[in-house]
Enzyme design. Sequence first.
Site, PDB file in Angstrom:
ATOM      1  N   GLY A  97      15.678   1.150  50.221  1.00 16.58           N
ATOM      2  CA  GLY A  97      15.646   0.451  48.527  1.00 16.58           C
ATOM      3  C   GLY A  97      15.564   0.755  47.176  1.00 16.58           C
ATOM      4  N   MET A 145      12.098   3.277  44.781  1.00 20.15           N
ATOM      5  CA  MET A 145      11.164   4.396  44.252  1.00 20.15           C
ATOM      6  C   MET A 145      10.424   3.505  43.701  1.00 20.15           C
ATOM      7  SD  MET A 145       9.665   6.681  45.639  1.00 20.15           S
ATOM      8  CE  MET A 145       8.286   7.051  45.000  1.00 20.15           C
ATOM      9  N   GLU A 146       8.986   3.195  43.458  1.00 24.60           N
ATOM     10  CA  GLU A 146       7.957   3.043  42.591  1.00 24.60           C
ATOM     11  C   GLU A 146       8.042   4.204  41.639  1.00 24.60           C
ATOM     12  OE1 GLU A 146       7.576   3.454  45.983  1.00 24.60           O
ATOM     13  OE2 GLU A 146       5.067   4.484  46.381  1.00 24.60           O
ATOM     14  N   ASN A 147       8.186   5.209  41.207  1.00 28.82           N
ATOM     15  CA  ASN A 147       7.930   6.273  40.179  1.00 28.82           C
ATOM     16  C   ASN A 147       7.504   5.223  38.602  1.00 28.82           C
ATOM     17  OD1 ASN A 147       9.497   8.549  41.643  1.00 28.82           O
ATOM     18  ND2 ASN A 147      11.487   6.934  40.920  1.00 28.82           N
ATOM     19  N   HIS A 161       7.869  -5.131  44.790  1.00 30.89           N
ATOM     20  CA  HIS A 161       6.642  -4.538  46.019  1.00 30.89           C
ATOM     21  C   HIS A 161       7.233  -3.387  44.834  1.00 30.89           C
ATOM     22  CE1 HIS A 161       6.570  -2.423  50.031  1.00 30.89           C
ATOM     23  NE2 HIS A 161       6.637  -1.140  49.535  1.00 30.89           N
ATOM     24  N   GLU A 162       8.486  -2.308  44.344  1.00 33.12           N
ATOM     25  CA  GLU A 162       7.862  -0.997  43.386  1.00 33.12           C
ATOM     26  C   GLU A 162       7.009  -1.557  42.594  1.00 33.12           C
ATOM     27  OE1 GLU A 162       8.929   0.931  44.831  1.00 33.12           O
ATOM     28  OE2 GLU A 162      10.258  -0.532  46.312  1.00 33.12           O
ATOM     29  N   HIS A 205       3.624  -1.511  43.850  1.00 31.52           N
ATOM     30  CA  HIS A 205       2.859  -0.208  43.604  1.00 31.52           C
ATOM     31  C   HIS A 205       2.435   0.046  42.394  1.00 31.52           C
ATOM     32  CE1 HIS A 205       3.927   1.304  47.794  1.00 31.52           C
ATOM     33  NE2 HIS A 205       5.598   0.727  47.623  1.00 31.52           N
ATOM     34  N   GLU A 239       1.497   1.862  51.822  1.00 29.16           N
ATOM     35  CA  GLU A 239       2.971   0.452  52.018  1.00 29.16           C
ATOM     36  C   GLU A 239       2.274  -0.697  52.697  1.00 29.16           C
ATOM     37  OE1 GLU A 239       5.101   1.097  50.467  1.00 29.16           O
ATOM     38  OE2 GLU A 239       5.407   3.433  50.254  1.00 29.16           O
TER      39      GLU A 239
HETATM   40  N1  B3K Z   1       7.228   4.312  48.546  1.00 25.03           N
HETATM   41  C1  B3K Z   1       9.474   4.433  48.847  1.00 25.03           C
HETATM   42  C2  B3K Z   1       9.890   4.764  50.044  1.00 25.03           C
HETATM   43  C3  B3K Z   1       9.989   6.738  49.850  1.00 25.03           C
HETATM   44  C4  B3K Z   1      10.914   6.957  50.988  1.00 25.03           C
HETATM   45  C5  B3K Z   1      11.054   8.215  51.301  1.00 25.03           C
HETATM   46  N2  B3K Z   1      11.543   8.908  52.168  1.00 25.03           N
HETATM   47  C6  B3K Z   1       9.240   3.091  47.979  1.00 25.03           C
HETATM   48  C7  B3K Z   1       8.356   2.137  48.931  1.00 25.03           C
HETATM   49  O1  B3K Z   1       7.650   1.810  49.869  1.00 25.03           O
HETATM   50  O2  B3K Z   1       8.601   1.444  48.131  1.00 25.03           O
HETATM   51 ZN    ZN Z   2       6.733   1.229  49.247  1.00 26.43          ZN
END
Ligand code: B3K
Ligand code: ZN
Length: 904
Positions: free
Chosen positions: A268, A270-272, A304-305, A308, A327
């Site tokens: 979906g 990614m929370e970089n 959600h992101e 995080h 998570e």
């Molecule tokens: N933390 C990422 C998921 C990464 C999956 C790697 N295979 C997205 C999320 O949970 O917000």
């Molecule tokens: Zn997540």
Amino acid sequence: MRNDTVSTPATIYRKDYTVPSYLIDTVEMGFDLDPTATRVATRIAMRRNPASTSKEIVLLGEELELVQLRLNGKVLKPSQYTLKAGVLRIANAPAKVILDVETLLQPEKNTSLSGLYVSNKNFFTQCEAEGFRKITYFPDRPDVMAKYTVMLRADKKKYPVLLSNGNLLEEGDLGDGRHYAKWEDPFKKPSYLFALVAGKLVKQEQKYTLKSGREVLLQVWVEKGNLDKTQHAMDSLINSIRWDEERFGLELDLDRFMIVAVGDFNMGAMENKGLNIFNTKFVLAKPDTATDTDYAGIEAVVGHEYFHNWTGNRVTCRDWFQLSLKEGLTVFRDQEFSADMVGTDSGRAVKRIDDVRVLRQVQFPEDAGPMAHSVRPDDYVEINNFYTVTIYEKGAEVVRMYQTLLGRDGFRKGMDLYFQRHDEQAVTCDDFRAAMADANGRDLTQFERWYNQAGTPRVQVKTHYDAAKKAYEITLSQACPATPGQAKKLPFHIPVAVGLLDSSGNDIPLRLRGEAKDGATTRVLELTKAQQTFRFVDIEKQPVPSILRNFSAPVVLDIDYTDVELAFLLAHDSDAFNRWEAGQRLAARSLLAMTAVVRENYPANMEKNDSSWIDRLLSVTPANHAALSDAFGAALIDQSLDAAFRDVILSLPSEATLAEQCDVIDPLAIHSARQYLRRTLANALKTDLLAAYKANATPGEYSPDAEASGKRALKNLALAYLMEADDAESHKLAQQQYDNANNMTDRFAALMALANSSAPGKTAALAKFYKDFEQEALVIDKWFSLQAMARTADVAAVRDLLNHPAFTLKNPNRARSLIFSFCNGNPAKFHAADGSGYEFWADQVIALNGVNPQVAARLSRTLDRWRKYAPALQEKMRTALERVAAEKNLSKDVLEVITKALAN
Ligand code: B3K
Ligand code: ZN
């Protein structure tokens, strides 16, 4: 340079955790971006970890060309280090080290979409869980946190935008048609949160003032043609920022927060840190391309992101076994956020129901299958296989149980203490539990079992009313089935929220034996033993119990209700969740009984390859559907209920949910029974369905708000029921809706209705839809998915669609839209008796394995529950599984799933 060697995949155990030998203070990276040859120079300032006795530097790398390695300025010769199976070791290293690593990558060839890759000519990264090691050799583990500075250099025309984490320090021209940008992330982070983006992108941006008065810059970056679809993502981001300030006192810690949309993405989003990278599916929306569900999905994923940033980034995981620490907690936070955005009680209940449906449909089967694992697993082969519904959704239920046990304020106290203790640290699920316990002076020792034990507990309810003593007893007992590697389970600490209804349907104020006065009407009983009895006093008359209100624990509840009691609860329970639940139980009862009848008569009719006998059989089987249709009918016309709530009440349990309630799964029998009941209800409620269809039109400008989307949901549910008649009248209704729709929700619902019917306009509508939206990738995904899930679909039709010019395995959204939709979303057709569905599945797993192991492994999971199916199907599934297992060059992702499926 030394070449790496490969070996068979190893199992990683939680108990083997050791602290890192070296800690890192700073990381400086320089990228010369080029699709065929990107050079990466990384300077790592490291020092021995006082908590470790090792003097060995351990770096991880995969699919990399190592150009040069320098330690404190001196080039290391191959004899000065070892490199085996992705692990580079430098023995006897000095106490302080400046390590320079130069690597060469080929992003264009990277179809795994992990590490640095190219999508539609732009560069993106995905580093969680272990993608950073595809960029450089590095201690790529979440407990090594460092500050990063990143210099990006690239051709200015092709890649005008250069982004990385944190703040932009400087940018400029390099004189040779190339340019650069230098970024600095002020916060320590693990390597999995590193990100870069480079390419032709445009942005919607705005300044936003935080509660504290500080101003921040918010940006949503997309490809040029999509700038008209970013407003909802921006609004959702702003709502998320405000919500986290209000609900948890957590402020955005950066001056700039960026969201970037990419069309090729494995999950979906990614929370970089400061640079969230999103699947376009969870950013782009406008009324004529996105449905209400898409709008809600965007709000949830943006939230959600963003959440995080604190739960995951500021406080991260010590190791990947702790994944649910971030998570489960962040899913819980996004669920609460979405519920708060709706606001009303009934809206909150609908959100809760949606979340529980996912849990039952996907997580319960996982918990009962070969891949069952606890919320904090003990071992894995490939960590990417553990981004599961257990880690996410069951993990969120575990977090929710803290809130149920401690109350909202107690939960907040626990969160505050968690951040106070662990900011900028990498910690464990135990640390989180300790913060919850300590902040509230509670003993949560037994609660640890939710993290250690896999499997869905079953809670059995027995009640007894003593008229003479006016006492009502509820006896709860718990048991949990064995799961692979875990035969015996100890009792869980289970919060069971209960209420008692009097004969008019009102809640009775509850007093437990020994209490001085009446308490609330909903009480949370704490079940900690194998069996416990709770005694309520001063109960004037035999009540009707409402147990596990708001689904207070992720368990299966076994309770004997009569049809009359269920109808009573459906009509009166003050707990909206249990009100819905009563209807579901009533429906499941009919459905399972009919499924059994079909199964009993199955063998004799099996050969006919024609399912019309099923309808004839059910039509002469004595059954009492009247209780259900009366109860559903009453809910349908109850104007005191929101449309959204009436929609969920009238939706029958899904085929996947029913399958889990069968001892032996027979998908065709389940599907036929469900279809039969749908037609029966449609027939009985026709007038009211038509009235609801008309009354819930949403003329005027489209808005995705809860009220309008609830009306559309109910209206389109009514349409789908009415279409069960498959007559000229219903065809006309669907066709009119298709032609007149001013939004994708209505248009798509009409197309789905047509596709599942024999309406004359069906083929033309499908063709028109394709032509109208050819340029909108996300809409074309819907077009594939709808056909894969249609009742009229079959393996041959889906194979034909594989050859459609718009189909490609390389794009995960597209692969999911056709292949996953068919294999997971059309059970009656996928499980065709001749095994052709399984052959199709095996072909696709094998094909995807060579392109994208993570996506392939997800698809592998489809046959997980093969041992639960009717014997004839089982054999054919086993053959397909064995065919995949015999493949050479299987990724460890796929290998782990298939091996576990065949073993358990
Ligand atoms: N933390 C990422 C998921 C990464 C999956 C790697 N295979 C997205 C999320 O949970 O917000
Ligand atoms: Zn997540």
